[in-house]
Design a protein around this motif. Structure first.
Motif, PDB file in Angstrom:
ATOM      1  N   LYS A  61      -5.524  -8.490  -6.443  1.00  0.00           N
ATOM      2  CA  LYS A  61      -6.462  -8.864  -5.392  1.00  0.00           C
ATOM      3  C   LYS A  61      -5.736  -9.515  -4.226  1.00  0.00           C
ATOM      4  O   LYS A  61      -6.028  -9.235  -3.055  1.00  0.00           O
ATOM      5  CB  LYS A  61      -7.518  -9.822  -5.949  1.00  0.00           C
ATOM      6  CG  LYS A  61      -8.607 -10.193  -4.937  1.00  0.00           C
ATOM      7  CD  LYS A  61      -9.666 -11.085  -5.567  1.00  0.00           C
ATOM      8  CE  LYS A  61     -10.464 -10.316  -6.614  1.00  0.00           C
ATOM      9  NZ  LYS A  61     -11.601 -11.143  -7.136  1.00  0.00           N
ATOM     10  N   ALA A  62      -4.784 -10.384  -4.525  1.00  0.00           N
ATOM     11  CA  ALA A  62      -4.032 -11.057  -3.469  1.00  0.00           C
ATOM     12  C   ALA A  62      -3.214 -10.056  -2.658  1.00  0.00           C
ATOM     13  O   ALA A  62      -3.143 -10.138  -1.434  1.00  0.00           O
ATOM     14  CB  ALA A  62      -3.113 -12.118  -4.069  1.00  0.00           C
ATOM     15  N   GLN A  63      -2.591  -9.102  -3.334  1.00  0.00           N
ATOM     16  CA  GLN A  63      -1.807  -8.098  -2.627  1.00  0.00           C
ATOM     17  C   GLN A  63      -2.692  -7.247  -1.729  1.00  0.00           C
ATOM     18  O   GLN A  63      -2.278  -6.855  -0.631  1.00  0.00           O
ATOM     19  CB  GLN A  63      -1.052  -7.228  -3.637  1.00  0.00           C
ATOM     20  CG  GLN A  63       0.075  -7.961  -4.339  1.00  0.00           C
ATOM     21  CD  GLN A  63       0.754  -7.110  -5.395  1.00  0.00           C
ATOM     22  OE1 GLN A  63       0.168  -6.180  -5.926  1.00  0.00           O
ATOM     23  NE2 GLN A  63       2.000  -7.441  -5.696  1.00  0.00           N
ATOM     24  N   GLU A  64      -3.903  -6.970  -2.159  1.00  0.00           N
ATOM     25  CA  GLU A  64      -4.835  -6.189  -1.351  1.00  0.00           C
ATOM     26  C   GLU A  64      -5.250  -6.969  -0.106  1.00  0.00           C
ATOM     27  O   GLU A  64      -5.385  -6.393   0.979  1.00  0.00           O
ATOM     28  CB  GLU A  64      -6.073  -5.817  -2.181  1.00  0.00           C
ATOM     29  CG  GLU A  64      -7.022  -4.873  -1.474  1.00  0.00           C
ATOM     30  CD  GLU A  64      -6.377  -3.545  -1.126  1.00  0.00           C
ATOM     31  OE1 GLU A  64      -6.752  -2.961  -0.085  1.00  0.00           O
ATOM     32  OE2 GLU A  64      -5.501  -3.087  -1.886  1.00  0.00           O
ATOM     33  N   VAL A  65      -5.446  -8.276  -0.257  1.00  0.00           N
ATOM     34  CA  VAL A  65      -5.788  -9.119   0.887  1.00  0.00           C
ATOM     35  C   VAL A  65      -4.667  -9.084   1.917  1.00  0.00           C
ATOM     36  O   VAL A  65      -4.904  -8.919   3.118  1.00  0.00           O
ATOM     37  CB  VAL A  65      -6.058 -10.567   0.435  1.00  0.00           C
ATOM     38  CG1 VAL A  65      -6.186 -11.491   1.641  1.00  0.00           C
ATOM     39  CG2 VAL A  65      -7.328 -10.633  -0.401  1.00  0.00           C
ATOM     40  N   VAL A  66      -3.428  -9.249   1.456  1.00  0.00           N
ATOM     41  CA  VAL A  66      -2.286  -9.247   2.368  1.00  0.00           C
ATOM     42  C   VAL A  66      -2.138  -7.884   3.039  1.00  0.00           C
ATOM     43  O   VAL A  66      -1.897  -7.790   4.251  1.00  0.00           O
ATOM     44  CB  VAL A  66      -0.993  -9.633   1.628  1.00  0.00           C
ATOM     45  CG1 VAL A  66       0.213  -9.508   2.555  1.00  0.00           C
ATOM     46  CG2 VAL A  66      -1.093 -11.057   1.093  1.00  0.00           C
ATOM     47  N   LYS A  67      -2.289  -6.821   2.274  1.00  0.00           N
ATOM     48  CA  LYS A  67      -2.177  -5.475   2.828  1.00  0.00           C
ATOM     49  C   LYS A  67      -3.211  -5.247   3.924  1.00  0.00           C
ATOM     50  O   LYS A  67      -2.902  -4.695   4.989  1.00  0.00           O
ATOM     51  CB  LYS A  67      -2.351  -4.442   1.710  1.00  0.00           C
ATOM     52  CG  LYS A  67      -2.226  -2.998   2.172  1.00  0.00           C
ATOM     53  CD  LYS A  67      -2.394  -2.045   0.999  1.00  0.00           C
ATOM     54  CE  LYS A  67      -2.314  -0.586   1.451  1.00  0.00           C
ATOM     55  NZ  LYS A  67      -2.488   0.328   0.288  1.00  0.00           N
TER      56      LYS A  67
END
Length: 199
Positions: A61-67
């Motif tokens: 989820k965090a990686q998706e937010v950053v992306k």
């Protein structure tokens, strides 16, 4: 046209994740206290050397937010900037695809101001962040302090947008500094090898 992505941010705890590069540690929880300050309405985001231990992250989820955030910044993210005269100005913030520099463009001007990420000394969240720079920051503000001693103040609509901007910017700055460190170490190694060769 500038990107107007909805739901840019998540609660701060969701941003505490370990990046793919094992040389960089997890980023701190957004509400880690500002050390050495009596003012609890602002906190400084720690760099990769922080000893703060965040809770177990939701990495996907965090990686998706950053992306999603990077995509918005590349296309252009509209934000409100604070001026030293006490006013506010609408501008668009961009980042290059290599994540090496920010560019700022006011809506009433064609020229852009470019800021190398390695020139960012500190990212401060909250009301106290801009006081010493004569910026009218509040709890939804992010102050970007530059190595030159100047500062840029940004205002956001809610805490999620504020924290997403601050944490992602901190990660980009740390990543850029890590790149410079690697280049410096490689140059030093090459110089040492050259010295042994000709010694």
């Amino acid at each position: 046209a500038p990107c107007h992505c909805d739901n840019l941010g998540r609660r701060a705890g969701e941003m505490c994740f370990a990046p793919a590069n094992p040389a960089v540690k997890s980023y701190p929880h957004a509400h880690a206290g500002r050390p050495g300050s009596e003012d609890e309405d602002a906190y400084r985001l720690q760099t990769a050397s922080s000893v703060y231990e965040p809770p177990a992250p939701d990495v996907p989820k965090a990686q998706e937010v950053v992306k999603s955030f990077v995509k918005c910044l590349v296309q252009g993210l509209q934000v409100t900037m604070l001026t030293v005269s006490g006013g506010r100005s609408e501008c668009t913030v961009y980042i290059d695809r290599e994540l090496t520099k920010l560019s700022l463009q006011r809506i009433d001007r064609a020229a852009r101001r470019h800021i190398p990420l390695e020139a960012v000394a500190e990212v401060v969240v909250g009301e106290a962040g801009g006081r010493e720079f004569n910026l009218a920051t509040d709890r939804l503000s992010v102050t970007t302090v530059l190595e030159s001693g100047q500062a840029l103040g940004f205002c956001f609509g809610d805490e999620e947008e504020r924290d997403t901007f601050a944490l992602c910017l901190t990660m980009f700055v740390d990543g850029r500094r890590l790149d410079f460190l690697k280049m410096s170490e490689a140059a030093a190694a090459d110089a040492a090898a050259g010295g042994r060769w000709f010694g």
